[in-house]
Write an enzyme that holds these catalytic residues in place. Structure first.
Site, PDB file in Angstrom:
ATOM      1  N   SER A  67      -7.829  88.667 -10.835  1.00  0.00           N
ATOM      2  CA  SER A  67      -6.373  89.070 -10.954  1.00  0.00           C
ATOM      3  C   SER A  67      -6.500  88.968 -12.621  1.00  0.00           C
ATOM      4  CB  SER A  67      -5.484  88.400 -10.136  1.00  0.00           C
ATOM      5  OG  SER A  67      -5.258  86.887 -10.662  1.00  0.00           O
ATOM      6  N   LYS A 103      -2.487  82.088 -14.060  1.00  0.00           N
ATOM      7  CA  LYS A 103      -1.721  83.403 -14.326  1.00  0.00           C
ATOM      8  C   LYS A 103      -1.247  83.122 -15.957  1.00  0.00           C
ATOM      9  CE  LYS A 103      -1.816  85.843 -10.662  1.00  0.00           C
ATOM     10  NZ  LYS A 103      -2.891  85.179 -10.069  1.00  0.00           N
TER      11      LYS A 103
END
Lengths: 147, 430
Positions: A67, A103
């Protein structure tokens, strides 16, 4: 030996301080002519001192997944510092539903906190709040083998 | 005139359980228990687990297994690698707040602090916040004029200030201190063992206040100098200094373990004993000493009905005091001929003990008796390799076998050793 690619994980935050190595210089007994280099004493480059701001606040993690590619390649090593504030724009290790995730932290003008994936194929995640309970630490370096 | 020095006792709340929760978000806010070596019994439990069962400590794992499952209590094996690393980090963080520090145990430090009562409380909160932020482990900061009073403050935190986590006894006046010490049983005080407690009770001293008001000279006469010191310390007179230097070289080193699987053959025991000899020799080198005597022993389990009850022991006087792993391994093998005098023995435990230790520098062995490998730095080389790769990456003789054999410590519920092992790093989903 594997060569490593080492990426500074930062956006808007001022540079990390490299600590001077505390160990003293070694003194070698000299006979005859003094070495012309002795007036230029120097420490060899120390990667640990360069990458780790504060030993007791730093943890080494591993990233698993795609991701955050291309910024964080799958399997890379993360240097995570718990001693610096998780400023917006930084890459963080966060806790979402009892799981760790890496993230990029984003805070919009209304104060809404989201965890953004670098890879557009992955969704962003909304965070209820910004606290010690949700942000575990700030990623300061990403280390991965040269491919 | 500077403020007099106060003593702060900084201790971690349910240290082992807190370490587990610090690295596993699923454990946050949950009851946790930690098991002893070989997953034998409960050696640590957090407050939530103790609330469900106040007598949980030391219960055998097999007895609590179903209970834990039913009550949602998380169970973990002892992750000593993790606890040791976290403990070092906490000590180092604390050392930044004071030049006087005594690391008292794996989860307790005494430090000296100077300042007004308000300043000290604010430093206490700062230490608590920083340790929590950097390690995830909650600590308490208990402050008093002496070590004994810092311990009293720690009791106070447990009783009434658990949420705040910081307490400075200097905030109380004399009448309030009387009431506080009145509420503390004398046997809960630091340094008052059960036996002295009984003797104190016999002369009608039951509370900390009664002990404080005892004549110190009389305390020394009836008991020992330690009791006089406690009496004075409770009055705020520092008598027990901070021991800032770690205690001098130990005069005995022991490496012993229970096995996960019983040992029934001589080659298996030879491997165990060789490995233990190397472990103990590494510790010996780490503290810079050499040993004159080595004993090795093995014994069956006391509750094991499937074996002939037996124990064997061998002691070897080494030719010269040494730290050489090859010599020590050889010496430990002296145990082997004494094993298995009859058939059907299952050994449950073994150990290697080094005695008669001295500083390595002070020894000048005659070359004639010098063990043949000592001069070649074999020990240091082994230590270096084991540090770089993994404990027991290489070893001498059968101690060098790489695959972990069945008798290694059983830790089936072990969390990742994420601060000490490269292949057990914490993983974040990306």
């Amino acid at each position: 030996m594997c060569s490593i690619r080492c990426v500074r994980a930062t956006s808007s935050v001022p540079g990390l301080r490299a600590h001077a190595h505390p160990a003293g210089r070694s003194e070698v007994a000299q006979c005859g002519f003094p070495s012309p280099a002795q007036d230029y004493p120097t420490e060899e480059l120390d990667l640990t001192a360069r990458l780790i701001r504060d030993r007791v606040a730093t943890y080494i993690w591993k990233a698993a997944g795609h991701s955050m590619e291309p910024v964080v390649p799958d399997g890379s090593m993360l240097i995570v510092d718990r001693g610096i504030a998780p400023a917006p724009g930084r890459i963080v290790v966060a806790i979402v539903d009892g799981e760790y995730t890496v993230k990029r932290l984003h805070v919009d003008n209304d104060g809404r906190v989201t965890l953004q994936a670098e890879n557009p194929e992955y969704p962003d995640i909304e965070l209820p709040e910004l606290s010690e309970m949700t942000i575990w630490g700030v990623v300061t370096y990403i280390i991965s083998p040269a491919t | 005139m500077p403020e007099p020095r106060s003593i702060a006792l900084i201790d971690a709340e349910s240290f082992y359980a807190s370490c587990e929760a610090a690295f596993d978000p699923k454990l946050r806010g949950k009851p946790i228990v930690v098991l002893s070596n070989n997953d034998g019994c409960v050696v640590a439990a957090n407050t939530l687990a103790k609330r469900i069962d106040p007598d949980i400590m030391f219960k055998p794992y097999f007895q609590i297994k179903n209970w834990a499952l039913a009550k949602g209590v998380a169970v973990r094996s002892s992750n000593y690698e993790l606890y040791g690393a976290v403990s070092n980090r906490i000590s180092e963080i604390i050392s930044r707040y004071s030049a006087w520090q005594e690391v008292y145990s794996v989860d307790e430090s005494f430090v000296g602090l100077r300042g007004t009562p308000e300043e000290l409380e604010s430093i206490g909160h700062e230490i608590r916040r920083t340790v929590r932020q950097l390690t995830g482990v909650p600590v308490r900061v208990a402050i008093g004029a002496t070590k004994s009073l810092a311990k009293v403050a720690a009791i106070g935190i447990k009783k009434a200030f658990a949420e705040i986590g910081v307490l400075n006894l200097a905030r109380y006046d004399a009448a309030q201190m009387d009431r506080i010490l009145d509420s503390i049983d004398v046997t809960d005080l630091w340094g008052v063992a059960g036996r002295s407690g009984k003797r104190l009770a016999a002369i009608n001293i039951h509370t900390a206040r009664e002990l404080r008001d005892m004549d110190p000279k009389w305390a020394r006469k009836r008991f020992k100098v330690n009791m006089e010191r406690i009496v004075l310390e409770l009055r705020g007179v520092p008598c027990i200094p901070l021991e800032m230097v770690p205690p001098a070289v130990k005069d005995q080193l022991i490496f012993s373990r229970s096995f996960a699987k019983k040992i029934t053959t001589e080659p298996d025991m030879e491997q165990v004993i060789s490995l233990y000899a190397q472990c103990v020799s590494a510790r010996l080198r780490a503290q810079g000493s050499v040993a004159q005597h080595l004993s090795a022993w093995a014994a069956t389990g006391w509750a094991d009905t499937g074996t002939v009850s037996h124990s064997a022991q061998a002691t070897v006087a080494l030719p010269t005091p040494t730290d050489d792993p090859i010599t020590l391994t050889k010496a430990a093998r002296a145990l082997l001929p004494k094993l298995f005098p009859v058939d059907g023995i299952r050994y449950a435990r073994a150990g290697v003990v080094l005695t008669d230790l001295r500083q390595a520098d002070g020894v000048q062995p005659l070359d004639l008796f010098r063990p043949e490998f000592e001069g070649r730095g074999v020990g240091q080389a082994l230590d270096e390799i084991n540090r770089k790769f993994a404990t027991t990456a290489v070893g001498v003789g059968l101690g060098g076998i790489k695959t972990p054999p069945g008798w290694e410590m059983k830790r089936e519920l072990l969390s990742p050793r994420c601060l000490t092992n490269w292949d057990e790093l914490l993983v974040a989903a990306a």
